[in-house]
Design an enzyme around this catalytic site. Structure first.
Site, PDB file in Angstrom:
ATOM      1  N   GLU A  82     -23.314  15.147  24.682  1.00 15.18           N
ATOM      2  CA  GLU A  82     -23.759  15.506  26.031  1.00 15.18           C
ATOM      3  C   GLU A  82     -24.993  16.364  25.816  1.00 15.18           C
ATOM      4  O   GLU A  82     -24.927  17.408  25.174  1.00 15.18           O
ATOM      5  CB  GLU A  82     -22.618  16.247  26.729  1.00 15.18           C
ATOM      6  N   CYS A  97     -25.974  22.888  31.790  1.00 15.19           N
ATOM      7  CA  CYS A  97     -26.503  21.521  31.654  1.00 15.19           C
ATOM      8  C   CYS A  97     -26.742  20.900  33.029  1.00 15.19           C
ATOM      9  O   CYS A  97     -27.473  19.924  33.137  1.00 15.19           O
ATOM     10  CB  CYS A  97     -25.577  20.667  30.810  1.00 15.19           C
TER      11      CYS A  97
HETATM   12  P1  NAP Z   1     -28.635  22.452  19.067  1.00 10.99           P
HETATM   13  O1  NAP Z   1     -29.858  22.885  18.356  1.00 10.99           O
HETATM   14  O2  NAP Z   1     -28.579  21.058  19.523  1.00 10.99           O
HETATM   15  O3  NAP Z   1     -27.405  22.763  18.068  1.00 10.99           O
HETATM   16  C1  NAP Z   1     -26.057  22.540  18.446  1.00 10.99           C
HETATM   17  C2  NAP Z   1     -25.207  22.319  17.203  1.00 10.99           C
HETATM   18  O4  NAP Z   1     -25.596  21.096  16.595  1.00 10.99           O
HETATM   19  C3  NAP Z   1     -25.332  23.388  16.141  1.00 10.99           C
HETATM   20  O5  NAP Z   1     -24.061  23.601  15.576  1.00 10.99           O
HETATM   21  C4  NAP Z   1     -26.250  22.779  15.108  1.00 10.99           C
HETATM   22  O6  NAP Z   1     -25.939  23.203  13.805  1.00 10.99           O
HETATM   23  C5  NAP Z   1     -25.938  21.303  15.231  1.00 10.99           C
HETATM   24  N1  NAP Z   1     -27.095  20.473  14.908  1.00 10.99           N
HETATM   25  C6  NAP Z   1     -28.241  20.359  15.645  1.00 10.99           C
HETATM   26  N2  NAP Z   1     -29.083  19.497  15.060  1.00 10.99           N
HETATM   27  C7  NAP Z   1     -28.471  19.057  13.944  1.00 10.99           C
HETATM   28  C8  NAP Z   1     -28.850  18.150  12.915  1.00 10.99           C
HETATM   29  N3  NAP Z   1     -30.024  17.541  12.928  1.00 10.99           N
HETATM   30  N4  NAP Z   1     -27.985  17.938  11.912  1.00 10.99           N
HETATM   31  C9  NAP Z   1     -26.790  18.569  11.877  1.00 10.99           C
HETATM   32  N5  NAP Z   1     -26.374  19.448  12.816  1.00 10.99           N
HETATM   33  C10 NAP Z   1     -27.209  19.691  13.831  1.00 10.99           C
HETATM   34  O7  NAP Z   1     -28.367  23.313  20.341  1.00 10.99           O
HETATM   35  P2  NAP Z   1     -28.313  24.878  20.584  1.00 10.99           P
HETATM   36  O8  NAP Z   1     -28.479  25.643  19.323  1.00 10.99           O
HETATM   37  O9  NAP Z   1     -27.066  25.081  21.292  1.00 10.99           O
HETATM   38  O10 NAP Z   1     -29.512  25.175  21.567  1.00 10.99           O
HETATM   39  C11 NAP Z   1     -30.841  24.759  21.346  1.00 10.99           C
HETATM   40  C12 NAP Z   1     -31.393  24.147  22.619  1.00 10.99           C
HETATM   41  O11 NAP Z   1     -30.598  23.047  23.031  1.00 10.99           O
HETATM   42  C13 NAP Z   1     -31.396  25.040  23.844  1.00 10.99           C
HETATM   43  O12 NAP Z   1     -32.491  25.908  23.893  1.00 10.99           O
HETATM   44  C14 NAP Z   1     -31.421  24.047  24.967  1.00 10.99           C
HETATM   45  O13 NAP Z   1     -32.721  23.614  25.212  1.00 10.99           O
HETATM   46  C15 NAP Z   1     -30.604  22.891  24.446  1.00 10.99           C
HETATM   47  N6  NAP Z   1     -29.229  22.891  24.998  1.00 10.99           N
HETATM   48  C16 NAP Z   1     -28.955  22.073  26.036  1.00 10.99           C
HETATM   49  C17 NAP Z   1     -27.690  22.048  26.580  1.00 10.99           C
HETATM   50  C18 NAP Z   1     -27.369  21.155  27.712  1.00 10.99           C
HETATM   51  O14 NAP Z   1     -26.232  21.133  28.130  1.00 10.99           O
HETATM   52  N7  NAP Z   1     -28.289  20.406  28.245  1.00 10.99           N
HETATM   53  C19 NAP Z   1     -26.675  22.854  26.064  1.00 10.99           C
HETATM   54  C20 NAP Z   1     -26.973  23.692  24.984  1.00 10.99           C
HETATM   55  C21 NAP Z   1     -28.254  23.678  24.452  1.00 10.99           C
HETATM   56  P3  NAP Z   1     -26.738  24.345  13.014  1.00 10.99           P
HETATM   57  O15 NAP Z   1     -26.503  25.616  13.754  1.00 10.99           O
HETATM   58  O16 NAP Z   1     -26.098  24.321  11.677  1.00 10.99           O
HETATM   59  O17 NAP Z   1     -28.172  23.944  12.981  1.00 10.99           O
END
Ligand code: NAP
Length: 507
Positions: free
Chosen positions: A264, A301
């Site tokens: 999601e 979201c």
């Molecule tokens: P994220 O960067 O997508 O990370 C979420 C989880 O996924 C973390 O545990 C991360 O692990 C893992 N992950 C991400 N990319 C990966 C990859 N290439 N390979 C392996 N594992 C991976 O999200 P976030 O840290 O929660 O937030 C960053 C941004 O995402 C926010 O600023 C926002 O823009 C967006 N976001 C959107 C929503 C929504 O519902 N639309 C919700 C939350 C966040 P690691 O910590 O080990 O890297």
């Protein structure tokens, strides 16, 4: 008392040397506990244990699994202030939100417990044999649903409880009979460990097999990648960024045995404000939407990131009023410095595009991780010419598109990517124009809302929280509500199987 260690099944474990700390975004300083990133050996041990546990867990009764889920809810409540204090110190979110989210988490666990007390969720069907059928006899065929196997759940940054360690993904997967390995979110590892300790206590009290649950810590993608690549993992649940969800989806597809990833991801949740609402209810709409745009510092979201209107003098007045009311709401803390950085840089991407006007933005000195709420506006033609304006600005930000007429407004909807929600604000006089708009929205969203706000997602049987890509990776499923259990099961048929050997629900 937190330890910074991983739970590999029921055992605390810290074999690695790499650590990270969480950040208190309000104080803009690190919290004290060092969290140990799981080693590849620990990742492997957790998955092997889950695979062993699956052999037992898949066959225990719905009543026993329900007892386990209810015991998790009880243990989470028993953590009391220790949990809510940790939640606040790692997320910058206020106490009321911590308590509300805990209530929702407990409510989800109990709702899935109720669901699995009967076998209805398996959608069992029975086609009885017709031995006399010509030219060939018909076999007895009975279909049920069975769990997929060990599931990896990525905890979400924006819901440290309800979409994290014991959140909707974990509750639905455990309910279905799948063991769960949580990849804890590095921004709230302490909250994750406390909730994990509650799950482990519940598992021990209710006699669940060791390995039915593990909680793994790490940052920098290493641990998440290792988990998704492990051959004994059979499905993945994820809430987060489009880049993260897509990377994990690709990783799962490249495996020798591809597995489903239910991600999601991003959504800007278009809201169509019809002309008669601007004519008759401009002020109350501005009040309602200023509040929805800034709710939870816009970190939902379903945040309304895009308002679609028809251009005109009254629309200009409405946008100005909305901007004033949004900016007048006191700035609030964001979840983490990285989330704040993303809010600023994505906001700049959108507001620096030709034709975009910043109508209102919080100015002046605010605390480091607090958000400058922003309302921007652009014409329909400029929006249509420039896909960069579709960028999700995760936080209190909304872009108002002023289309020249209804035809252009529908073109704008048609130009969007998949979304979680679409909202229509309309008066009776607008109804004749709604079918075209509703049709356009239906192709793009998973849930359509009338005269309301998209923020606030009810946990119930009829909820769809998902939508065409990139809102989610598989629009046929929901991440919220009881239907979420369907992500972790597959159909399975018995042909001419002896009745006494059939599972209870198929006899
Ligand atoms: P994220 O960067 O997508 O990370 C979420 C989880 O996924 C973390 O545990 C991360 O692990 C893992 N992950 C991400 N990319 C990966 C990859 N290439 N390979 C392996 N594992 C991976 O999200 P976030 O840290 O929660 O937030 C960053 C941004 O995402 C926010 O600023 C926002 O823009 C967006 N976001 C959107 C929503 C929504 O519902 N639309 C919700 C939350 C966040 P690691 O910590 O080990 O890297």
């Amino acid at each position: 008392m937190i330890t910074g260690k991983n739970y590999i099944g029921n055992q605390l474990s810290a074999k690695g040397a790499t650590t990270h700390k969480t950040v208190n975004p309000k104080l803009n300083k690190e919290n004290p506990t060092a969290f140990f990133q799981a080693t590849s050996e620990e990742v492997n041990d957790a998955v092997e244990l889950a695979d062993q546990a699956f052999k037992v867990y898949r066959n225990i009764s719905g009543k026993q699994r329900a007892d386990f889920l209810n015991a998790i809810a009880d243990e989470i409540l028993a953590l009391d202030n220790e949990l809510t204090d940790m939640y606040m110190s790692e997320s910058g979110l206020p106490e009321g939100r911590a308590q509300g989210e805990r209530g929702r988490t407990v409510g989800q666990l109990r709702a899935f417990a109720d669901l699995i007390l009967t076998e209805n969720w398996r959608s069992n069907t029975i086609d009885e044999a017709i031995p006399t059928r010509q030219p060939f006899p018909k076999s007895d065929i009975r279909k049920t649903s069975i769990p997929l196997g060990p599931v990896v759940v990525f905890a979400a940054s924006n819901f440290p409880l309800a979409f994290s360690t014991a959140g909707g993904d974990t509750a639905s997967a455990l309910a279905s009979g799948c063991p769960v390995i949580v990849k804890s979110h590095a921004m709230h590892s302490g909250t994750g460990e406390l909730v994990a300790s509650a799950i482990i206590k519940a598992a021990e009290k209710t006699g669940m097999p060791n390995g039915v649950f593990s909680n793994i810590t790490g940052s920098g993608r290493v641990v998440g990648t290792a988990l998704v690549k492990h051959p004994k993992v059979k499905a993945v649940g994820f809430t987060g960024s489009i880049a993260g969800g897509r990377a994990l989806y690709n990783l799962a597809a490249e495996r020798e045995e591809p597995i489903p990833v239910f991600a999601e991801m991003g959504s800007i949740n278009p809201v169509v404000v019809m002309p008669n609402v601007i004519k008759n209810k401009a002020e109350e709409t501005a009040v309602t939407y200023a509040s929805s745009i800034t709710l939870g510092t816009g970190q939902f979201c379903t945040n309304p990131g895009l308002l679609l209107t028809i251009a005109g003098e009254k629309t200009d007045d409405f946008v100005k009023d909305l901007a004033e009311k949004t900016v007048a709401i006191a700035p609030q803390c964001m979840l983490h410095p990285n989330i704040k950085d993303g809010f600023v840089s994505n906001g700049e991407i959108v507001t620096s595009q030709p034709g975009v006007e910043i109508v209102g933005k919080v100015e002046g000195n605010i605390e480091p991780n607090f958000a400058e709420s922003t309302i921007a506006a652009v014409s329909g033609s400029d929006f249509l010419a420039n896909p960069k304006m579709h960028t999700e600005v995760f936080g209190p930000f909304s872009l108002v598109v002023k289309a020249k007429d209804q035809g252009e407004l529908v073109e704008v909807i048609d130009s969007l990517e998949g979304q979680l929600t679409g909202t229509v604000l309309a008066e009776k006089e607008d109804f004749t124009n709604l079918p075209t708009i509703a049709d356009a929205l239906q192709s793009k969203v998973g849930r359509i809302i009338f005269n309301g706000v998209p923020t606030g997602v009810e946990v119930c049987e009829s909820m769809t929280h998902g939508g065409p890509y990139p809102a989610s990776s598989d629009s046929r499923f929901t991440a919220v509500g009881l239907g979420a259990i369907k992500r972790w099961i597959r159909p399975f048929s018995y042909q001419d199987w002896p009745v006494e050997l059939l599972p209870e629900g198929l006899k």
